[in-house]
Design a protein around this motif. Structure first.
Motif, PDB file in Angstrom:
ATOM      1  N   LEU A   1      17.671  33.343  36.765  1.00 25.26           N
ATOM      2  CA  LEU A   1      19.025  32.859  37.075  1.00 25.26           C
ATOM      3  C   LEU A   1      19.893  32.655  35.838  1.00 25.26           C
ATOM      4  O   LEU A   1      21.122  32.675  35.912  1.00 25.26           O
ATOM      5  N   GLN A   2      19.226  32.396  34.692  1.00 22.32           N
ATOM      6  CA  GLN A   2      19.973  32.226  33.435  1.00 22.32           C
ATOM      7  C   GLN A   2      21.087  31.179  33.605  1.00 22.32           C
ATOM      8  O   GLN A   2      22.238  31.380  33.197  1.00 22.32           O
ATOM      9  N   ASN A   3      20.671  30.080  34.222  1.00 22.95           N
ATOM     10  CA  ASN A   3      21.627  29.020  34.575  1.00 22.95           C
ATOM     11  C   ASN A   3      21.819  28.063  33.401  1.00 22.95           C
ATOM     12  O   ASN A   3      21.398  26.921  33.429  1.00 22.95           O
ATOM     13  N   TRP A   4      22.465  28.597  32.374  1.00 23.44           N
ATOM     14  CA  TRP A   4      22.690  27.825  31.162  1.00 23.44           C
ATOM     15  C   TRP A   4      23.986  28.267  30.505  1.00 23.44           C
ATOM     16  O   TRP A   4      24.570  29.298  30.830  1.00 23.44           O
ATOM     17  N   ARG A   5      24.433  27.461  29.547  1.00 22.34           N
ATOM     18  CA  ARG A   5      25.566  27.806  28.703  1.00 22.34           C
ATOM     19  C   ARG A   5      25.333  27.107  27.371  1.00 22.34           C
ATOM     20  O   ARG A   5      24.731  26.033  27.312  1.00 22.34           O
ATOM     21  N   PHE A   6      25.773  27.752  26.297  1.00 22.36           N
ATOM     22  CA  PHE A   6      25.570  27.221  24.952  1.00 22.36           C
ATOM     23  C   PHE A   6      26.946  27.060  24.309  1.00 22.36           C
ATOM     24  O   PHE A   6      27.644  28.057  24.109  1.00 22.36           O
ATOM     25  N   VAL A   7      27.344  25.836  24.056  1.00 20.51           N
ATOM     26  CA  VAL A   7      28.644  25.615  23.416  1.00 20.51           C
ATOM     27  C   VAL A   7      28.382  25.377  21.931  1.00 20.51           C
ATOM     28  O   VAL A   7      27.697  24.410  21.560  1.00 20.51           O
ATOM     29  N   ALA A   8      28.879  26.283  21.103  1.00 18.86           N
ATOM     30  CA  ALA A   8      28.685  26.181  19.653  1.00 18.86           C
ATOM     31  C   ALA A   8      29.832  25.344  19.079  1.00 18.86           C
ATOM     32  O   ALA A   8      30.956  25.834  18.941  1.00 18.86           O
ATOM     33  N   VAL A   9      29.554  24.101  18.794  1.00 15.89           N
ATOM     34  CA  VAL A   9      30.587  23.190  18.286  1.00 15.89           C
ATOM     35  C   VAL A   9      30.581  23.317  16.767  1.00 15.89           C
ATOM     36  O   VAL A   9      29.660  22.846  16.096  1.00 15.89           O
ATOM     37  N   ARG A  10      31.600  23.976  16.249  1.00 21.56           N
ATOM     38  CA  ARG A  10      31.585  24.310  14.824  1.00 21.56           C
ATOM     39  C   ARG A  10      32.853  23.889  14.089  1.00 21.56           C
ATOM     40  O   ARG A  10      32.837  23.695  12.885  1.00 21.56           O
ATOM     41  N   SER A  11      33.966  23.755  14.803  1.00 20.40           N
ATOM     42  CA  SER A  11      35.189  23.370  14.090  1.00 20.40           C
ATOM     43  C   SER A  11      35.067  21.890  13.702  1.00 20.40           C
ATOM     44  O   SER A  11      34.464  21.095  14.420  1.00 20.40           O
ATOM     45  N   PRO A  12      35.633  21.522  12.527  1.00 20.58           N
ATOM     46  CA  PRO A  12      35.509  20.128  12.074  1.00 20.58           C
ATOM     47  C   PRO A  12      36.014  19.142  13.128  1.00 20.58           C
ATOM     48  O   PRO A  12      35.374  18.117  13.384  1.00 20.58           O
ATOM     49  N   ASP A  13      37.097  19.475  13.774  1.00 22.80           N
ATOM     50  CA  ASP A  13      37.687  18.564  14.756  1.00 22.80           C
ATOM     51  C   ASP A  13      36.750  18.375  15.964  1.00 22.80           C
ATOM     52  O   ASP A  13      36.501  17.254  16.421  1.00 22.80           O
ATOM     53  N   ALA A  14      36.199  19.474  16.449  1.00 24.00           N
ATOM     54  CA  ALA A  14      35.311  19.386  17.616  1.00 24.00           C
ATOM     55  C   ALA A  14      34.021  18.656  17.242  1.00 24.00           C
ATOM     56  O   ALA A  14      33.467  17.896  18.048  1.00 24.00           O
ATOM     57  N   LYS A  15      33.553  18.874  16.009  1.00 20.51           N
ATOM     58  CA  LYS A  15      32.331  18.180  15.589  1.00 20.51           C
ATOM     59  C   LYS A  15      32.549  16.669  15.532  1.00 20.51           C
ATOM     60  O   LYS A  15      31.673  15.884  15.912  1.00 20.51           O
ATOM     61  N   VAL A  16      33.729  16.262  15.073  1.00 21.09           N
ATOM     62  CA  VAL A  16      34.040  14.819  15.036  1.00 21.09           C
ATOM     63  C   VAL A  16      34.036  14.250  16.449  1.00 21.09           C
ATOM     64  O   VAL A  16      33.496  13.166  16.706  1.00 21.09           O
ATOM     65  N   ARG A  17      34.596  14.998  17.390  1.00 21.81           N
ATOM     66  CA  ARG A  17      34.621  14.519  18.791  1.00 21.81           C
ATOM     67  C   ARG A  17      33.206  14.431  19.354  1.00 21.81           C
ATOM     68  O   ARG A  17      32.850  13.475  20.046  1.00 21.81           O
TER      69      ARG A  17
ATOM     70  N   ALA B   1      26.681  22.372  15.946  1.00 24.54           N
ATOM     71  CA  ALA B   1      25.929  21.547  16.905  1.00 24.54           C
ATOM     72  C   ALA B   1      26.128  22.190  18.273  1.00 24.54           C
ATOM     73  O   ALA B   1      27.269  22.328  18.737  1.00 24.54           O
ATOM     74  N   PHE B   2      25.042  22.618  18.857  1.00 24.88           N
ATOM     75  CA  PHE B   2      25.132  23.249  20.176  1.00 24.88           C
ATOM     76  C   PHE B   2      25.056  22.183  21.264  1.00 24.88           C
ATOM     77  O   PHE B   2      24.235  21.261  21.192  1.00 24.88           O
ATOM     78  N   ILE B   3      25.896  22.329  22.265  1.00 25.67           N
ATOM     79  CA  ILE B   3      25.702  21.591  23.516  1.00 25.67           C
ATOM     80  C   ILE B   3      24.952  22.563  24.426  1.00 25.67           C
ATOM     81  O   ILE B   3      25.462  23.643  24.760  1.00 25.67           O
ATOM     82  N   ILE B   4      23.725  22.173  24.782  1.00 24.31           N
ATOM     83  CA  ILE B   4      22.925  23.050  25.631  1.00 24.31           C
ATOM     84  C   ILE B   4      23.127  22.571  27.067  1.00 24.31           C
ATOM     85  O   ILE B   4      22.748  21.451  27.425  1.00 24.31           O
TER      86      ILE B   4
END
Ligand SMILES: Cc1cc2nc3c(=O)[nH]c(=O)nc-3n(C[C@H](O)[C@H](O)[C@H](O)COP(=O)(O)O)c2cc1C
Length: 204
Positions: free
Chosen positions: A45-61, A78-81
């Motif tokens: 099913l591959q029921n996943w998503r990987f959010v690659a949080v890499r911008s300085p602003d997004a990393k702070v959030r 930082a990945f959100i799995i």
């Protein structure tokens, strides 16, 4: 000679300290995730998503939602799995490339869909599956990162509701784990000793 993957398993450690001056390229992130998605999932099913949080602003959030853990901003990414609640109606579509490649028949794919409908009618089992898929993906991502010379740090210490809100997760998406990935800074602990095999392995 020992297979390289066994050496990676022996030498991987959960990193807390990252060299904040070292980045990660788009291509390196794409390579890691392209290996991560080779992990198995139920019904493929591959029921996943990987959010690659890499911008300085997004990393702070993300760090704010992760109890201010410094590795979220120190690591290159930082990945959100994310695990997604399984959708049985997606089974046939997800299996279509395997049907086209004559790995399995269309009939069989439809039977798998019917099996998924029965299994995931129980919301607890559906949720377990989202967590299972994301965990396999995270583990495989971790070792792909190791193979590319990166350290990784898995995290459950975050506010799931905050991550959901700040990173626009859909209702059927669970933020299962965060995974900091970057070049290790000096001073990390090595992999910690494990329980004895005899305490965790049962022979039946
Ligand atoms: C699912 C999971 C969640 C974790 N959450 C955190 C966390 O939020 N913060 C942290 O510093 N370490 C976290 N860790 C790291 C663990 O403490 C670490 O994996 C464990 O101590 C074993 O370390 P080792 O793999 O280096 O031997 C987590 C690990 C896992 C697998």
């Amino acid at each position: 000679m020992q297979h390289e993957i066994l050496t990676l398993i022996e030498t991987r450690f959960s990193a807390n300290l990252f060299d904040a001056s070292q980045g990660v390229s788009d291509q390196e992130i794409e390579t890691m995730v392209s290996y991560a998605i080779r992990a198995p999932t139920a019904y493929n099913l591959q029921n996943w998503r990987f959010v690659a949080v890499r911008s300085p602003d997004a990393k702070v959030r993300l760090r704010a939602a992760a109890h201010d853990q410094p590795k979220v901003t120190d690591a290159a990414v930082a990945f959100i799995i994310i695990g997604i609640l399984p959708d049985p109606d997606a089974v046939v579509t997800r299996l279509a490339p395997a049907v086209d490649a004559a790995i399995m028949s269309r009939d069989m794919a439809e039977r798998w869909r019917d099996g998924a409908r029965t299994l995931y009618a129980d919301p607890a089992i559906a949720r377990d599956e989202a967590v299972r898929s994301a965990t396999f993906g995270a583990a495989t991502l971790m070792f792909a990162a190791s193979a590319l010379g990166f350290a990784s740090g898995p995290m459950v210490g975050f506010d799931a509701a905050g991550v959901r809100r700040d990173f626009d997760l859909a209702d059927d998406e669970l933020p299962v784990m965060l995974l900091a990935v970057g070049r290790a800074a000096p001073g990390n602990w090595p992999q910690k000793p494990r329980r004895l095999l005899g305490d965790v392995l049962e022979w039946v």
